[in-house]
Scaffold this motif. Structure first.
Motif, mmCIF file in Angstrom:
data_model
loop_
_atom_site.group_PDB
_atom_site.id
_atom_site.type_symbol
_atom_site.label_atom_id
_atom_site.label_comp_id
_atom_site.label_asym_id
_atom_site.label_seq_id
_atom_site.Cartn_x
_atom_site.Cartn_y
_atom_site.Cartn_z
ATOM 1 N N PHE A 1 0.845 -1.182 0.000
ATOM 2 C CA PHE A 1 0.000 0.000 0.000
ATOM 3 C C PHE A 1 0.882 1.235 0.000
ATOM 4 O O PHE A 1 1.789 1.357 0.815
ATOM 5 C CB PHE A 1 -0.920 0.016 1.218
ATOM 6 N N ALA B 1 0.463 5.312 0.179
ATOM 7 C CA ALA B 1 -0.454 6.418 0.422
ATOM 8 C C ALA B 1 -0.264 7.513 -0.621
ATOM 9 O O ALA B 1 0.847 7.778 -1.070
ATOM 10 C CB ALA B 1 -0.236 6.981 1.811
ATOM 11 N N ALA B 2 -1.363 8.144 -0.983
ATOM 12 C CA ALA B 2 -1.319 9.242 -1.952
ATOM 13 C C ALA B 2 -0.705 10.482 -1.307
ATOM 14 O O ALA B 2 -0.851 10.699 -0.108
ATOM 15 C CB ALA B 2 -2.723 9.554 -2.443
ATOM 16 N N TYR C 1 4.681 6.698 -4.724
ATOM 17 C CA TYR C 1 3.302 6.773 -5.214
ATOM 18 C C TYR C 1 3.272 6.994 -6.717
ATOM 19 O O TYR C 1 2.605 6.260 -7.445
ATOM 20 C CB TYR C 1 2.550 7.907 -4.507
ATOM 21 N N SER D 1 8.143 9.282 -0.304
ATOM 22 C CA SER D 1 6.796 8.721 -0.341
ATOM 23 C C SER D 1 6.059 9.138 -1.617
ATOM 24 O O SER D 1 5.335 8.335 -2.212
ATOM 25 C CB SER D 1 5.993 9.165 0.888
ATOM 26 N N ASP D 2 6.261 10.372 -2.055
ATOM 27 C CA ASP D 2 5.630 10.825 -3.298
ATOM 28 C C ASP D 2 6.219 10.091 -4.499
ATOM 29 O O ASP D 2 5.492 9.715 -5.420
ATOM 30 C CB ASP D 2 5.807 12.330 -3.477
#
Length: 62
Positions: free
Chosen positions: A6, A8-9, A26, A22-23
Protein backbone atom coordinates in the motif's frame (compact mmCIF):
# COMPACT_ATOMS: atom_id res chain seq x y z
CA UNK A 1 -1.82 -12.54 1.68
CA UNK A 2 -1.43 -9.93 -1.05
CA UNK A 3 2.06 -9.04 -2.19
CA UNK A 4 1.15 -5.50 -3.29
CA UNK A 5 2.40 -2.81 -0.99
CA UNK A 6 0.00 0.00 0.00
CA UNK A 7 1.36 3.39 -1.00
CA UNK A 8 -0.45 6.42 0.42
CA UNK A 9 -1.32 9.24 -1.95
CA UNK A 10 0.52 12.54 -1.59
CA UNK A 11 -1.20 15.43 0.15
CA UNK A 12 -1.25 17.41 -3.13
CA UNK A 13 -2.15 15.29 -6.16
CA UNK A 14 -1.64 18.23 -8.52
CA UNK A 15 2.15 18.25 -7.98
CA UNK A 16 4.82 15.60 -8.40
CA UNK A 17 7.41 16.17 -5.67
CA UNK A 18 10.54 14.21 -6.57
CA UNK A 19 12.22 15.25 -3.31
CA UNK A 20 9.83 13.25 -1.11
CA UNK A 21 10.46 9.50 -1.06
CA UNK A 22 6.80 8.72 -0.34
CA UNK A 23 5.63 10.83 -3.30
CA UNK A 24 8.17 9.17 -5.59
CA UNK A 25 6.89 5.74 -4.55
CA UNK A 26 3.30 6.77 -5.21
CA UNK A 27 3.89 8.36 -8.62
CA UNK A 28 6.18 5.63 -9.96
CA UNK A 29 3.60 3.03 -8.99
CA UNK A 30 0.56 4.91 -10.32
CA UNK A 31 2.22 5.94 -13.57
CA UNK A 32 4.08 2.68 -14.10
CA UNK A 33 7.47 4.29 -14.67
CA UNK A 34 10.90 4.18 -13.09
CA UNK A 35 12.27 6.93 -10.87
CA UNK A 36 14.62 7.99 -13.65
CA UNK A 37 11.77 8.35 -16.16
CA UNK A 38 9.70 10.30 -13.65
CA UNK A 39 12.57 12.65 -12.77
CA UNK A 40 13.28 13.29 -16.48
CA UNK A 41 9.63 14.14 -17.12
CA UNK A 42 9.55 16.53 -14.15
CA UNK A 43 12.78 18.19 -15.32
CA UNK A 44 11.28 18.61 -18.80
CA UNK A 45 7.79 19.93 -18.03
CA UNK A 46 7.79 20.90 -14.35
CA UNK A 47 5.98 19.37 -11.40
CA UNK A 48 2.31 19.68 -12.48
CA UNK A 49 0.97 16.13 -12.44
CA UNK A 50 -1.11 16.52 -15.62
CA UNK A 51 1.92 17.84 -17.54
CA UNK A 52 4.06 14.99 -16.24
CA UNK A 53 1.43 12.43 -17.30
CA UNK A 54 1.25 13.98 -20.78
CA UNK A 55 5.05 13.98 -21.11
CA UNK A 56 5.28 10.31 -20.11
CA UNK A 57 2.57 9.47 -22.67
CA UNK A 58 4.50 11.32 -25.37
CA UNK A 59 7.68 9.43 -24.46
CA UNK A 60 5.91 6.06 -24.70
CA UNK A 61 4.85 6.81 -28.28
CA UNK A 62 8.45 7.32 -29.43
Amino acid sequence: MPTDKFVAAPADLTKVDVCLRSDMSYWTRVLGVSEVELRKAVMTVGSASWDVRAELRRNRRK
